[in-house]
Design a protein around this motif. Structure first.
Motif, PDB file in Angstrom:
ATOM      1  N   HIS A 157      42.961  53.610  56.672  1.00  0.00           N
ATOM      2  CA  HIS A 157      43.117  52.244  56.161  1.00  0.00           C
ATOM      3  C   HIS A 157      42.451  51.228  57.089  1.00  0.00           C
ATOM      4  N   SER A 158      42.635  51.414  58.389  1.00  0.00           N
ATOM      5  CA  SER A 158      42.016  50.490  59.343  1.00  0.00           C
ATOM      6  C   SER A 158      40.498  50.534  59.243  1.00  0.00           C
ATOM      7  N   ALA A 159      39.942  51.746  59.084  1.00  0.00           N
ATOM      8  CA  ALA A 159      38.486  51.881  58.966  1.00  0.00           C
ATOM      9  C   ALA A 159      37.971  51.226  57.690  1.00  0.00           C
ATOM     10  N   TYR A 160      38.706  51.389  56.581  1.00  0.00           N
ATOM     11  CA  TYR A 160      38.275  50.794  55.315  1.00  0.00           C
ATOM     12  C   TYR A 160      38.288  49.270  55.394  1.00  0.00           C
ATOM     13  N   GLU A 161      39.353  48.700  55.982  1.00  0.00           N
ATOM     14  CA  GLU A 161      39.450  47.246  56.057  1.00  0.00           C
ATOM     15  C   GLU A 161      38.395  46.680  57.000  1.00  0.00           C
ATOM     16  N   LEU A 162      38.144  47.368  58.094  1.00  0.00           N
ATOM     17  CA  LEU A 162      37.119  46.911  59.032  1.00  0.00           C
ATOM     18  C   LEU A 162      35.746  46.908  58.365  1.00  0.00           C
ATOM     19  N   GLU A 163      35.475  47.912  57.558  1.00  0.00           N
ATOM     20  CA  GLU A 163      34.188  47.969  56.854  1.00  0.00           C
ATOM     21  C   GLU A 163      34.075  46.835  55.849  1.00  0.00           C
ATOM     22  N   HIS A 164      35.182  46.506  55.172  1.00  0.00           N
ATOM     23  CA  HIS A 164      35.158  45.397  54.225  1.00  0.00           C
ATOM     24  C   HIS A 164      34.944  44.072  54.933  1.00  0.00           C
ATOM     25  N   CYS A 165      35.502  43.921  56.135  1.00  0.00           N
ATOM     26  CA  CYS A 165      35.406  42.661  56.867  1.00  0.00           C
ATOM     27  C   CYS A 165      34.042  42.459  57.501  1.00  0.00           C
ATOM     28  N   THR A 166      33.451  43.541  58.011  1.00  0.00           N
ATOM     29  CA  THR A 166      32.238  43.413  58.820  1.00  0.00           C
ATOM     30  C   THR A 166      31.030  44.119  58.243  1.00  0.00           C
ATOM     31  N   GLY A 167      31.241  44.992  57.264  1.00  0.00           N
ATOM     32  CA  GLY A 167      30.127  45.779  56.743  1.00  0.00           C
ATOM     33  C   GLY A 167      29.753  46.944  57.643  1.00  0.00           C
ATOM     34  N   VAL A 168      30.517  47.158  58.704  1.00  0.00           N
ATOM     35  CA  VAL A 168      30.234  48.230  59.655  1.00  0.00           C
ATOM     36  C   VAL A 168      31.223  49.362  59.427  1.00  0.00           C
ATOM     37  N   SER A 169      30.727  50.564  59.249  1.00  0.00           N
ATOM     38  CA  SER A 169      31.578  51.736  59.046  1.00  0.00           C
ATOM     39  C   SER A 169      31.826  52.415  60.383  1.00  0.00           C
ATOM     40  N   HIS A 179      35.277  37.624  53.484  1.00  0.00           N
ATOM     41  CA  HIS A 179      36.236  38.654  53.053  1.00  0.00           C
ATOM     42  C   HIS A 179      37.524  38.004  52.575  1.00  0.00           C
ATOM     43  N   PHE A 180      37.975  36.964  53.277  1.00  0.00           N
ATOM     44  CA  PHE A 180      39.178  36.249  52.876  1.00  0.00           C
ATOM     45  C   PHE A 180      39.024  35.654  51.475  1.00  0.00           C
ATOM     46  N   ILE A 181      37.873  35.061  51.198  1.00  0.00           N
ATOM     47  CA  ILE A 181      37.631  34.491  49.865  1.00  0.00           C
ATOM     48  C   ILE A 181      37.683  35.577  48.794  1.00  0.00           C
ATOM     49  N   SER A 182      37.148  36.756  49.099  1.00  0.00           N
ATOM     50  CA  SER A 182      37.141  37.836  48.111  1.00  0.00           C
ATOM     51  C   SER A 182      38.547  38.336  47.799  1.00  0.00           C
ATOM     52  N   LEU A 183      39.519  38.051  48.674  1.00  0.00           N
ATOM     53  CA  LEU A 183      40.893  38.504  48.456  1.00  0.00           C
ATOM     54  C   LEU A 183      41.677  37.560  47.563  1.00  0.00           C
ATOM     55  N   LEU A 184      41.162  36.358  47.307  1.00  0.00           N
ATOM     56  CA  LEU A 184      41.852  35.427  46.428  1.00  0.00           C
ATOM     57  C   LEU A 184      41.676  35.899  44.987  1.00  0.00           C
ATOM     58  N   ALA A 185      42.777  36.192  44.331  1.00  0.00           N
ATOM     59  CA  ALA A 185      42.731  36.765  42.987  1.00  0.00           C
ATOM     60  C   ALA A 185      42.072  35.805  42.004  1.00  0.00           C
ATOM     61  N   GLN A 186      41.285  36.349  41.100  1.00  0.00           N
ATOM     62  CA  GLN A 186      40.589  35.560  40.082  1.00  0.00           C
ATOM     63  C   GLN A 186      41.237  35.808  38.727  1.00  0.00           C
ATOM     64  N   GLU A 187      41.274  34.763  37.897  1.00  0.00           N
ATOM     65  CA  GLU A 187      41.759  34.936  36.535  1.00  0.00           C
ATOM     66  C   GLU A 187      41.060  33.939  35.633  1.00  0.00           C
ATOM     67  N   ARG A 188      40.985  34.289  34.353  1.00  0.00           N
ATOM     68  CA  ARG A 188      40.347  33.405  33.383  1.00  0.00           C
ATOM     69  C   ARG A 188      41.312  32.292  32.991  1.00  0.00           C
ATOM     70  N   VAL A 244      46.934  31.696  53.554  1.00  0.00           N
ATOM     71  CA  VAL A 244      47.230  31.270  52.186  1.00  0.00           C
ATOM     72  C   VAL A 244      47.782  32.427  51.349  1.00  0.00           C
ATOM     73  N   SER A 245      48.597  33.279  51.965  1.00  0.00           N
ATOM     74  CA  SER A 245      49.284  34.380  51.279  1.00  0.00           C
ATOM     75  C   SER A 245      48.335  35.431  50.713  1.00  0.00           C
ATOM     76  N   ALA A 246      47.068  35.413  51.099  1.00  0.00           N
ATOM     77  CA  ALA A 246      46.135  36.429  50.631  1.00  0.00           C
ATOM     78  C   ALA A 246      46.399  37.747  51.366  1.00  0.00           C
ATOM     79  N   CYS A 247      46.282  38.852  50.652  1.00  0.00           N
ATOM     80  CA  CYS A 247      46.552  40.159  51.232  1.00  0.00           C
ATOM     81  C   CYS A 247      45.506  41.168  50.762  1.00  0.00           C
ATOM     82  N   ALA A 248      45.129  42.048  51.673  1.00  0.00           N
ATOM     83  CA  ALA A 248      44.345  43.229  51.324  1.00  0.00           C
ATOM     84  C   ALA A 248      45.293  44.417  51.413  1.00  0.00           C
ATOM     85  N   VAL A 249      45.514  45.085  50.303  1.00  0.00           N
ATOM     86  CA  VAL A 249      46.473  46.190  50.239  1.00  0.00           C
ATOM     87  C   VAL A 249      45.709  47.493  50.030  1.00  0.00           C
ATOM     88  N   TRP A 250      45.872  48.413  50.965  1.00  0.00           N
ATOM     89  CA  TRP A 250      45.262  49.733  50.860  1.00  0.00           C
ATOM     90  C   TRP A 250      46.352  50.768  50.627  1.00  0.00           C
TER      91      TRP A 250
END
Length: 606
Positions: free
Chosen positions: A508-520, A304-313, A589-595
């Motif tokens: 917000h807590s439920a959404y982030e937990l689902e993103h981190c663990t896949g559990v709703s 999940h942390f890796i997915s939060l690192l912004a991508q750019e071309r 590394v300054s990564a953030c998940a913003v809901w």
């Protein structure tokens, strides 16, 4: 271009008191005082005596500390831990004296006091230590003046009582990795330059100090702009010989792979990749073991942390085909939980687009595919092409189409099965008829840590730099302001519902937990709380959205492009109450998940 001054003597770094300023004042006073006599020139001993007489040396020796980063407890590239200098260790004082010839910013005016402007920040990495300069305004001659005290680490616990001798110092081939980062007025960051500095020239310099000009080159397609001249050393010759031998081996290995089957010519078997400096490196050298300590608690959270690192071309000046660019670990942190059972896959996804993802092998033989962009994981269920037509076959749930090769920091394997379709792949890496492996010894010769000086070491992960509660409150205030101004422009009234806003935090807590663990979990409680807060005869509408940045204006403009969000923001009716709730989840590394959730409730009118 930056001017770098390096001293091999234990020196001071940043203290609460302005040591550099005090020293300058004392030296200037000494020079003025001596001018009255004019009998002799001042010597180094005179200056030292003046510093001692005024107590500057005593103050420095009392408070002499070096800056270091505790990867488990400190903010990225900042100081939160001070340790007294140890007399039996070697230190390197690295001072940046300024910058020149940043011609891209030649026409930019000097920023006014308090004015928000683009800034430069210099980041350093040296032997598991990370440092960061203060941001300075982007100008043609940026005022990059910083001092960093780097510790030359011991290689083993038995060296604690010994001072490193010259031979030991010369054998330390780790360079000082410098990254110049540009931060614009919206908070977005861009990598300007990546440079590896060989610090050991200071060992042969008079008085143990030297000053050099470092020409910072661009990255990606601009990496060859203003190429500098490097001196070839004996160690560099040995490194070049290792890399040449590996190239010869790789060519022979590739030729053998093509002779197995003519169709192998079109498979995505990637042995080398260019880094941000335009240097071709074996792909295995981009993957390193990175222990996160207590910063990441599980493979799920790491993904999940890796997915939060912004991508750019990678930017390209002018037309033509975009150039592929991989990044060193410091330029782009890639964290794997345990690389002994994690591998990088290179292949294609929908519409034959080249793509990479991660694969894990369970002890029971199960194969799981992890998508680094989304943190989704897929259980691989292979199709048996020899099964009878009536036997049901599993349908692929993953987006991957073909697989050309698999690698990690120890091995490289090419897929030599008749079909490179992922759903037909058999992941038995011990089967030489399905996977052609490179020699582990050959891979180790150029990709193992310390094998060559051209491959930078792995930087440490640093802890949170964002205070989640403060960031959440600040961003929510900005979003409220933008929403109120938008409704004002439309001539609509603005009434907030603070109680309903508070209840949205549970979502917000439920959404982030689902993103981190896949559990709703937690959505039932949230929905029940909303039902209680919305009176009979009223309607509730909510629009949650996820971002990887904290730019309020950009987030608001993105939300308005959604018809459903615009319907909430522009809601008209009886007893309309509006809500905007923000929650920032901070990661290393300054990564953030913003809901962000926009919501409204209003009385339904028939």
């Amino acid at each position: 271009m930056c001017y770098i001054n390096k001293l091999a003597l234990p020196c001071l770094t940043h203290f609460q008191m302005d040591v550099h300023g005090k020293i300058r004042d004392v030296l200037a006073e000494t020079v003025r005082g001596d001018g009255h006599h004019g009998q002799r020139s001042l010597s180094e001993e005179d200056f030292i005596h003046a510093l001692q007489w005024r107590g500057i040396v005593d103050d420095v020796m009392k408070d002499l500390h070096f800056t270091n980063v505790d990867v488990s407890h400190t903010k990225p590239d900042t100081v939160n831990k001070s340790a007294t200098l140890v007399p039996l260790r070697r230190y390197l004082y690295f001072q940046v004296l300024g910058g020149k010839a940043f011609l891209e910013h030649l026409q930019e005016p000097e920023p006014l006091p308090g004015q928000v402007c683009s800034t430069f920040t210099l980041h350093l990495h040296f032997r598991n230590q990370r440092f960061c300069s203060k941001p300075v305004p982007c100008t043609c001659e940026p005022d990059l003046q910083e001092g960093f005290l780097l510790e030359v680490h011991r290689d083993g616990p038995g060296d604690a009582s010994k001072m490193a001798d010259d031979t030991t110092m010369l054998s330390i081939c780790d360079p000082v990795h410098m990254l110049l980062i540009n931060t614009d007025t919206t908070g977005d960051t861009t990598l300007i330059s990546s440079y590896f500095l060989d610090w050991r020239r200071v060992l042969s310099a008079p008085n143990g100090k030297t000053s050099v000009s470092v020409e910072l080159l661009g990255v990606g397609s601009e990496c060859k702009v203003a190429v500098g001249v490097l001196n070839q050393s004996l160690e560099r010759q040995k490194t070049a010989e290792k890399e040449r031998l590996f190239l010869v081996y790789a060519k022979q290995w590739w030729q053998e792979f093509l002779e197995i089957r003519p169709s192998h010519q079109s498979k995505l078997v990637k042995i080398f990749a260019q880094d941000e400096n335009g240097v071709n490196r074996p792909v295995c050298s981009y993957v390193r073991v990175s222990r996160a300590g207590r910063l990441l608690k599980s493979p799920w959270q790491a993904t999940h942390f890796i997915s939060l690192l912004a991508q750019e071309r990678a930017p390209v000046v002018g037309g033509g085909v975009r150039q592929e660019q991989w990044c060193s670990m410091m330029a782009f942190l890639f964290c794997c939980w345990d690389l002994d059972w994690m591998d990088v896959c290179v292949g294609t996804k929908a519409e034959n687009i080249p793509h990479t993802w991660v694969m894990t092998c369970g002890t029971d033989g199960s194969i799981t595919l992890w998508e680094s962009f989304t943190a989704h994981r897929y259980l691989h269920r292979p199709i048996d092409p020899d099964a009878p037509p009536m036997v049901p076959q599993p349908k692929p749930t993953h987006p991957y189409q073909t697989l050309g090769c698999v690698f990690n920091h120890k091995m490289f394997l090419a897929n030599c099965q008749p079909s490179d379709a992922v759903e037909l792949c058999v992941f038995d890496f011990t089967d030489g008829s399905r996977w052609k492996a490179m020699s582990e010894e050959a891979v180790r010769s150029v990709c193992a840590p310390g094998s060559t000086s051209s491959h930078p070491p792995t930087p440490p992960l640093c802890s949170l730099s964002v205070v989640p509660n403060e960031a959440s409150n600040q961003l929510e205030l900005e979003m409220r302001y933008l929403l109120a101004e938008h409704r004002k422009d439309l001539g609509l009234a603005m009434v907030w519902d603070d109680h309903l806003s508070y209840l949205l935090s549970a979502a917000h807590s439920a959404y982030e937990l689902e993103h981190c663990t896949g559990v709703s979990c937690g959505n039932e409680e949230f929905q029940d709380a909303v039902r209680r807060a919305v009176p009979d005869g009223h309607t509730f509408k909510g629009f949650p959205v996820h971002f990887l940045h904290r730019n309020a204006r950009r987030a608001f403009a993105t939300c308005l492009r959604s018809p459903f969000c615009e319907e909430i923001v522009c809601c008209r009716g009886d007893h309309v109450r509006l809500v905007v709730r923000v929650r920032v989840f901070a990661y290393p590394v300054s990564a953030c998940a913003v809901w962000i959730m926009f919501a409204c409730k209003y009385r339904s009118v028939l």
